[in-house]
Design an enzyme around this catalytic site. Structure first.
Site, PDB file in Angstrom:
ATOM      1  N   GLN A   1       0.515  -1.076  -0.284  1.00  0.00           N
ATOM      2  CA  GLN A   1      -0.316   0.190  -0.289  1.00  0.00           C
ATOM      3  C   GLN A   1       1.113   1.505  -0.055  1.00  0.00           C
ATOM      4  OE1 GLN A   1      -2.273  -1.726  -1.136  1.00  0.00           O
ATOM      5  NE2 GLN A   1      -3.556  -0.123  -0.285  1.00  0.00           N
TER       6      GLN A   1
ATOM      7  N   HIS B   1       1.951   3.453  -3.226  1.00  0.00           N
ATOM      8  CA  HIS B   1       0.208   4.715  -4.170  1.00  0.00           C
ATOM      9  C   HIS B   1       0.695   6.059  -3.552  1.00  0.00           C
ATOM     10  CE1 HIS B   1      -3.931   2.419  -4.025  1.00  0.00           C
ATOM     11  NE2 HIS B   1      -3.428   1.804  -3.574  1.00  0.00           N
TER      12      HIS B   1
ATOM     13  N   GLU C   1      -8.359   3.282   6.777  1.00  0.00           N
ATOM     14  CA  GLU C   1      -9.066   3.202   5.873  1.00  0.00           C
ATOM     15  C   GLU C   1      -9.077   1.527   5.440  1.00  0.00           C
ATOM     16  OE1 GLU C   1      -8.260   4.060   1.068  1.00  0.00           O
ATOM     17  OE2 GLU C   1      -6.621   4.375   2.372  1.00  0.00           O
ATOM     18  N   HIS C   2      -7.960   1.157   5.433  1.00  0.00           N
ATOM     19  CA  HIS C   2      -7.785  -0.872   5.593  1.00  0.00           C
ATOM     20  C   HIS C   2      -7.195  -1.009   6.394  1.00  0.00           C
ATOM     21  CE1 HIS C   2      -6.930   0.909   1.559  1.00  0.00           C
ATOM     22  NE2 HIS C   2      -7.818   0.129   0.881  1.00  0.00           N
TER      23      HIS C   2
ATOM     24  N   HIS D   1     -46.998  28.418  11.857  1.00  0.00           N
ATOM     25  CA  HIS D   1     -46.453  26.570  12.018  1.00  0.00           C
ATOM     26  C   HIS D   1     -47.980  26.049  12.680  1.00  0.00           C
ATOM     27  CE1 HIS D   1     -43.045  26.579  10.758  1.00  0.00           C
ATOM     28  NE2 HIS D   1     -42.214  25.322  10.845  1.00  0.00           N
TER      29      HIS D   1
ATOM     30  N   ASP E   1      -8.689  -4.002  -3.056  1.00  0.00           N
ATOM     31  CA  ASP E   1      -9.020  -3.014  -4.107  1.00  0.00           C
ATOM     32  C   ASP E   1      -8.961  -3.487  -5.875  1.00  0.00           C
ATOM     33  OD1 ASP E   1      -7.582  -1.356  -2.224  1.00  0.00           O
ATOM     34  OD2 ASP E   1      -5.792  -0.868  -2.478  1.00  0.00           O
TER      35      ASP E   1
END
Length: 425
Positions: free
Chosen positions: A250, A253, A318-319, A411, A352
């Site tokens: 990862q 990235h 995230e992961h 109202h 992914d």
């Protein structure tokens, strides 16, 4: 008590970079809003050396591109999309409309209505993110979105053909070869040749993520996504080779992608530090992965699995891969994560690219309050109500008194009008 063996860069450094990104994005959005297609062309030429006759691909161009894509690639894309479509369809089936009589004569309900139009960003740049076409375009189509457009940047002045193939297979109604902030602006704000959409989705770099943040409100978005994150939770049963491999997988990235190991084994922690250095010697993307690890990598040693849960939920990554004796222990106890990968047999790359769950996930702590992109993100749950005359008179009496408490006299009059009209004389 948790012990940090390795820490990433300071928050202050990150915030300074974010300010630069903010100013750049703000300027680009102003350009596109003011000058439309002309700005898109100037920005594409500036950032991507790209200025075609038309940014939108014609049906003929798409067919020619698909014909050039290798058959094995097309087979692999279709396989991945079959997995994503199947899971999305099963998710959609769990989302049901509702209608119920809550009191005699009072009917309440909701309908799940697809967003009318969506713009999907498919990143390119360093890597052609073919899988993002499945995750956004295809999922939107399963949800029932009528118009789905996709933007993807050229790569080194060339159209990313496998990406275009995936976008078309996924069901894109319009495909544009344009990238970066200018793509997000074109989809959200519209130009002379691009009709604006109601919602923009998809991952991207820091500039794309900031564009979504600044455009939110003018259009809907899926979520705020920063650099990809990976967390490995491991005990004594895990091995350093797998831990290092999955962190670096990862980290490639981008140089700002955080990776963390939380482990009950100090032995594994030290072995992982050495193993990461060893694997970096042979990894083709080591220039990026090493920068990410050096600047943003962390190793935390904890005393127990209970403490691992606490530390993992604080970070809300995230992961999250679980490499422990009993991975489902964490499935039952963790509350803050984008996606879980349970056991050594699975990994983030599966999620992914191919297994069927969506890879557009919350980062930077957003998992504390949201999940990732899924078919439900493209649906608006809209309520409705109706009353018989008898029910209206009954509810109106309560409504009038409650409105008066709040001093909303207009109202109150709405309610009393019904009481007078439909109540018993």
């Amino acid at each position: 008590m948790a012990k940090v063996l390795k820490m990433g860069k300071s928050q202050t450094e990150a915030e300074e970079q974010e300010l630069k990104v903010y100013e750049t994005v703000r300027g680009i959005l102003k350009q596109v809003k003011k000058n439309g297609d002309q700005a898109i062309r100037e920005l594409s030429r500036q950032y991507d050396n790209w200025s075609p006759e038309q940014f939108r691909l014609s049906r003929r161009q798409i067919d020619e591109i698909i014909a050039r894509v290798p058959e094995q690639t097309k087979t692999d894309i279709r396989f991945a999309q079959e997995q994503v479509r199947n899971f999305a369809e099963k998710q959609r089936a769990t989302i049901r409309d509702l209608e119920i009589e809550t009191l005699p004569g009072v009917v309440l309900g909701h309908r799940n209505i697809p967003v009318n139009s969506v713009g999907c960003y498919i990143p390119g740049g360093r890597y052609p993110m073919v899988a993002s076409a499945h995750m956004s375009i295809l999922t939107a189509k399963v949800a029932g979105v009528n118009r789905v457009i996709g933007c993807t940047p050229p790569i080194n002045g060339e159209i990313p053909e496998a990406t275009v193939c995936a976008m078309d297979f996924a069901g894109a109604d319009e495909i544009y070869i344009v990238g970066g902030v200018q793509a997000m602006a074109a989809m959200a704000l519209g130009t002379e040749t691009i009709e604006p959409v109601d919602m923009i989705v998809g991952p991207g770099n820091a500039y794309v993520a900031e564009a979504k943040r600044q455009l939110y409100g003018q259009v809907g978005i899926d979520l705020f996504a920063g650099p990809t994150e990976v967390m490995i939770i491991a005990d004594h049963t895990a091995d350093a080779e797998m831990v290092a491999c999955d962190i670096l997988g990862q980290s490639e990235h981008g140089p700002t992608s955080p990776g963390v190991l939380i482990t009950t084994s100090e032995k594994l922690a030290h072995e992982t530090l050495l193993e990461i250095e060893r694997q970096l010697m042979n990894l083709p993307t080591a220039d990026i992965a090493s920068a990410a690890w050096n600047d943003n990598g962390m190793i935390i040693v904890v005393d127990s699995l209970e403490e691992a849960v606490i530390e993992a939920d604080k970070l809300a990554y995230e992961h999250v891969e679980v490499l422990t004796e009993n991975p489902r222990y964490f499935l039952e106890r963790l509350t803050n994560y984008g996606a879980l990968f349970l056991g050594p047999e699975t990994n983030v790359a599966y999620g992914d690219k191919v297994i069927g769950t969506n890879h557009t996930l919350p980062t930077r702590g957003a998992a504390r309050y949201t999940g990732g992109l899924w078919v439900g993100k493209f649906l608006k749950t809209c309520t409705y109500q109706s009353c018989t005359s008898e029910a209206s008179a009954l509810v109106g009496e309560y409504a009038a008194r409650l409105c008066e408490i709040e001093r909303f006299m207009g109202h109150r009059e709405q309610a009393l009008l019904r009481v007078r009209r439909y109540g018993r004389s």
